[in-house]
Design an enzyme around this catalytic site. Structure first.
Site, PDB file in Angstrom:
ATOM      1  N   VAL A 363      11.234  -4.852 177.748  1.00  0.00           N
ATOM      2  CA  VAL A 363      11.692  -3.488 178.022  1.00  0.00           C
ATOM      3  C   VAL A 363      10.710  -2.445 177.488  1.00  0.00           C
ATOM      4  O   VAL A 363      10.935  -1.256 177.657  1.00  0.00           O
ATOM      5  CB  VAL A 363      13.093  -3.231 177.431  1.00  0.00           C
ATOM      6  CG1 VAL A 363      14.131  -4.104 178.109  1.00  0.00           C
ATOM      7  CG2 VAL A 363      13.120  -3.451 175.934  1.00  0.00           C
ATOM      8  N   SER A 682      34.563 -11.685 175.790  1.00  0.00           N
ATOM      9  CA  SER A 682      34.575 -10.755 176.921  1.00  0.00           C
ATOM     10  C   SER A 682      35.202 -11.338 178.175  1.00  0.00           C
ATOM     11  O   SER A 682      35.605 -10.594 179.075  1.00  0.00           O
ATOM     12  CB  SER A 682      33.143 -10.293 177.233  1.00  0.00           C
ATOM     13  OG  SER A 682      32.591  -9.630 176.128  1.00  0.00           O
ATOM     14  N   LYS A 725      26.465  -4.750 181.078  1.00  0.00           N
ATOM     15  CA  LYS A 725      27.423  -5.387 181.982  1.00  0.00           C
ATOM     16  C   LYS A 725      27.595  -4.567 183.258  1.00  0.00           C
ATOM     17  O   LYS A 725      27.699  -5.122 184.360  1.00  0.00           O
ATOM     18  CB  LYS A 725      28.763  -5.570 181.275  1.00  0.00           C
ATOM     19  CG  LYS A 725      28.707  -6.584 180.133  1.00  0.00           C
ATOM     20  CD  LYS A 725      30.029  -6.649 179.369  1.00  0.00           C
ATOM     21  CE  LYS A 725      29.963  -7.673 178.240  1.00  0.00           C
ATOM     22  NZ  LYS A 725      31.205  -7.719 177.455  1.00  0.00           N
TER      23      LYS A 725
END
Length: 814
Positions: A363, A682, A725
């Protein structure tokens, strides 16, 4: 003594005196210091009788109260010639050995040891063989006396006069410096010929050792003479140089070092330390190893930037321009740097911040740190901590070790050449520890703004100021960073890039960079925007842009090959001909199911490389009510499945499910890609939704993705990684995201253009999830979504699915 020997019986009862570390031979006169209580009692008893005592040696000299088996059985009958009492109760006894004897039995052990001993007389028969052995022994003993120089020559004259073979062997043995075990071996040799042979063998071995000692002494003496000669010659050279007015090399070196110290403008404490070391060096001989260590130490002291520093670029607009030139997006890190510059403009002296850039690989964490250094106009130093296990890598080695050197922090400061560089500690979560120390604990002082102004390196030994250094650390995840270390850093999370951001990065940064690196010109290759978008969707799946850059590099390589063959050729890569360059697509874009299915729900998960989708499948089988979980699930995920099952069983009546289904139906929950470990809470509501779908026969909407932790009573709890997500849901082609209501605040981190394309349903209870996730029984497909999707939808109120708590199985009102 001969007459006494004749009148003495061969078997006698005598008091025993155990000896420690010493052995008495016949005909040997020696002083013994006796202090042990039993030994003193034995001496007293001997004095009361006929002054005779049996002397035997202990096997272990450290034993204070030896037992029978810890004393050699063969010893010497001796006569006490003189007795002297010393202060403290100790007796000094002069004894003379009379004859060999062997213990037959122990009569008493208290208050002293009394033994019955058998005396052994030597058979003095001088055969030619014994005569030859005596002569050989005397010859070797003479050489031994000459070589050892510990035995006076008069002793050899006395030994030569002895004619009895046994007596000769005992006298020679008493004068040799042997171990107790060797002496005992001689004492136990009752046969005279055997005794002479043993002594000859022992003397041969001792003379070999003496010869080696002599050679070593000669070599050492020669070396000492050479060193003394060199020292004398050097002193003469110094005297001649002094007369001629020439300078000695050491003096010249010391003066040069003092000039460097004066020019270096060191702090007072450091300057005094350096001058002391120069004085030490001047007094040392040049060839001494310590002199090299001192020179190396002074080189490091003078090379460090004690007072040198660069001037920060205070132009905020220019700094912002530099950051935007190098990186697209990354608003939070850029904002933090601009804030730092603004404060530096108002406050001249400020402690350097410690920033921790956390995010998946690729990144741009490391390149962002390099851009920050360029924006501030500071020196840039990078230290990779991956695999560092030794504390000395951070703090350095002490100068007592051979090859000692400073730690990587001080080395980096020397390379920077200024006391205020930007210091990048890369991969701080990849450190480990072993028996050599814990480097993460050593970093606590480095990364603490309250302590690092006096950082102490084991090699430098004087405090070094790190407070002006701007430390930036990078990590892929925070869970591997020790909590005390994480507490000292300001964390900035870089979750990953959206498709639009990747498109801008590729167009503005990666494509021009790869074209330049591959020796191409801009007009020789053309890559369309749709091509880049297809690479992002079908050839890469990552949070960063590292693989995207590799694919663009692959396009440039293949283009370069074609251009080398045809120099005038121009390459145009479109979305249509992309597979001819990169092969068939590796990934299917839009991973949402093509149709709604029963028992199949799409969940959202967080990974270190960004967000991802999970397809959770449920199958029902006739059986006895067992629950099978597959897909390499972790403990937390298994617990979520059990919690979902409990919720469904508590709502059987409201959901229209047979109440005893758990007794006749086996349930199998599977999460594909079974080789990849999966864990976390999750997937709780996703598992419960898929389970409800399978049991009710209602299909799960194909365009819905969900995340959230479930409790036994159906409450939906917040989870982490919302931005990643949501990006994964968008990447997979989903249009609706069901998430916990408590995570509403996290939607601010989601880019606005992504929020506009998705519909978010915020829920607090599982009863709000099912109406949004499940189709009505008569419906097969959802209608096409409208062109305008509301960005945020509050969950509907609890539907009739909710039932009174009294109807929940196992519920009891308190």
């Amino acid at each position: 003594m001969t007459e006494e020997k004749k009148t003495r019986p061969s078997v006698q009862e005598l008091p025993l005196l155990p000896l420690r570390g010493i052995l008495v031979f016949p005909y040997m006169v020696i002083h013994l210091d006796v202090g042990r209580e039993r030994s003193v009692s034995a001496i007293d008893q001997a004095m009361l009788q006929n002054r005779l005592i049996f002397l035997a040696t202990q096997k272990e000299a450290q034993t204070d109260q030896p037992r029978q088996e810890e004393i050699y059985r063969v010893g010497t009958i001796a006569e006490i010639k003189q007795l002297l009492k010393l202060p403290g109760g100790t007796l000094r006894v002069l004894v003379e050995g009379l004859a060999r004897a062997e213990i037959l039995e122990y009569l008493e052990t208290e208050p002293f040891m009394q033994v019955r001993a058998q005396e052994h007389e030597d058979v003095e028969i001088k055969t030619p063989a014994v005569e030859a052995q005596m002569r050989a022994l005397l010859t070797q003993f003479e050489q031994y006396v000459k070589m050892s120089k510990k035995i006076p020559p008069e002793t050899f004259v006395t030994v030569v006069a002895v004619e009895e073979p046994g007596r000769l062997a005992d006298i020679v043995a008493s004068h040799l410096t042997l171990k107790t075990l060797e002496k005992q071996r001689v004492l136990e040799a009752l046969d005279v010929a055997e005794r002479l042979e043993i002594l000859t063998e022992v003397l041969t071995k001792e003379m070999e050792i003496l010869e080696l000692e002599r050679k070593i002494n000669v070599r050492v003496r020669k070396q000492m003479e050479k060193t003394q000669k060199e020292y004398y010659l050097r002193e003469q050279i110094k005297a001649i140089q002094k007369e001629l007015g020439d300078k000695d090399d050491r003096v010249a070196e010391s003066e040069e070092l003092r000039e460097k110290i004066a020019k270096a403008k060191l702090p007072k404490e450091i300057e005094e330390k350096a001058l002391r070391e120069v004085d030490r060096l001047e007094k040392m001989p040049p060839m001494v190893a310590e002199a090299t260590v001192v020179r190396n130490y002074l080189d490091w002291l003078l090379a460090l930037p004690w007072s040198k520093q660069t001037k920060d670029r205070m132009d905020i607009d220019k700094a912002e321009q530099v950051l935007n030139e190098d990186h697209y997006g990354l608003e939070k890190p850029k904002e933090r740097i601009i804030e730092y510059l603004a404060i530096r403009k108002l406050v001249q002296k400020m402690k350097g911040p410690i920033l921790c850039l956390v995010g998946p690989p690729g990144v741009g964490k490391t390149s962002l740190a390099r851009s920050i250094a360029r924006a501030l106009d500071r020196k840039f130093v990078r230290l990779s901590l991956g695999g560092v296990r030794d504390e000395a890598e951070i703090r350095g080695h002490r100068r007592t070790y051979i090859g000692a050197m400073p730690g990587r922090i001080i080395q980096g400061m020397r390379n920077a050449g200024s006391k205020n560089p930007l210091f990048l500690l890369d991969e701080i979560d990849k450190m480990s520890m072993d028996f050599r120390g814990d480097p993460s604990s050593a970093l606590l002082e480095v990364l603490d703004p309250e302590q690092n102004s006096t950082f102490s390196d084991h090699f430098i030994e004087v405090p070094f100021d790190l407070s002006r250094v701007m430390f930036i650390t990078t990590a892929n995840g925070m869970h591997n960073i020790p909590r005390p270390l994480l507490d000292r850093m300001e964390t900035i999370y870089i979750p990953g890039y959206t498709e639009e951001e990747k498109l801008h990065i590729a167009t503005d940064y990666l494509i021009p960079k790869q074209i330049k690196e591959h020796g191409l010109k801009k007009d020789q290759i053309q890559i369309s925007e749709n091509t880049v978008r297809r690479i992002i969707r079908e050839y890469t799946r990552e949070a960063g842009v590292r693989n995207l850059e590799r694919e663009i590099g692959s396009l440039c390589r293949k283009s370069a090959r074609a251009i080398v063959k045809e120099p005038q050729k121009k390459i145009s890569i479109s979305s249509g001909n992309l597979p001819t360059y990169l092969g068939i697509p590796r990934y299917r874009f839009g991973l949402a199911e093509t149709e709604s299915q029963i028992g199949l729900a799409t969940g959202l998960a967080w990974t270190e490389v960004g967000g991802d989708t999970l397809a959770i499948e449920v199958a029902l089988l006739a059986g006895k009510g067992s629950l099978a979980l597959t897909g390499k699930l972790g403990d937390v995920m298994k617990e979520s499945a059990h919690a979902g099952m409990t919720y469904v069983r508590s709502k059987t009546k409201a959901l229209g499910i047979a109440e005893n289904f758990h007794q006749s139906t086996d349930v199998h929950i599977h999460v594909p890609e079974g080789a990849i470990p999966k864990d976390g809470p999750s997937a709780g509501i996703t598992m419960a939704t898929a389970l409800t779908s399978a049991l009710t026969g209602r299909a799960v909407r194909r365009e819905v993705a969900m995340t959230g932790e479930i409790t036994l009573r159906g409450r939906v709890l917040p989870v982490g990684g919302i931005k990643e997500k949501v990006l994964a849901a968008h990447r997979a082609g989903c249009t609706t995201v069901i998430m916990p209501a408590d995570n509403k605040k996290d939607l601010e981190d989601v880019p606005a253009n992504i929020r506009r394309k998705l519909r978010f349903v915020l829920v607090e209870h599982m009863d709000q999830v099912l109406p949004e996730a499940l189709l009505e029984p008569e419906k097969v497909e959802m209608p096409e979504p409208p062109e305008t999707i509301p960005a945020l939808v509050e969950a509907p109120p609890l539907t009739p699915l909710a039932v009174p708590m009294e109807e929940v199985p196992g519920y009891q009102q308190s």
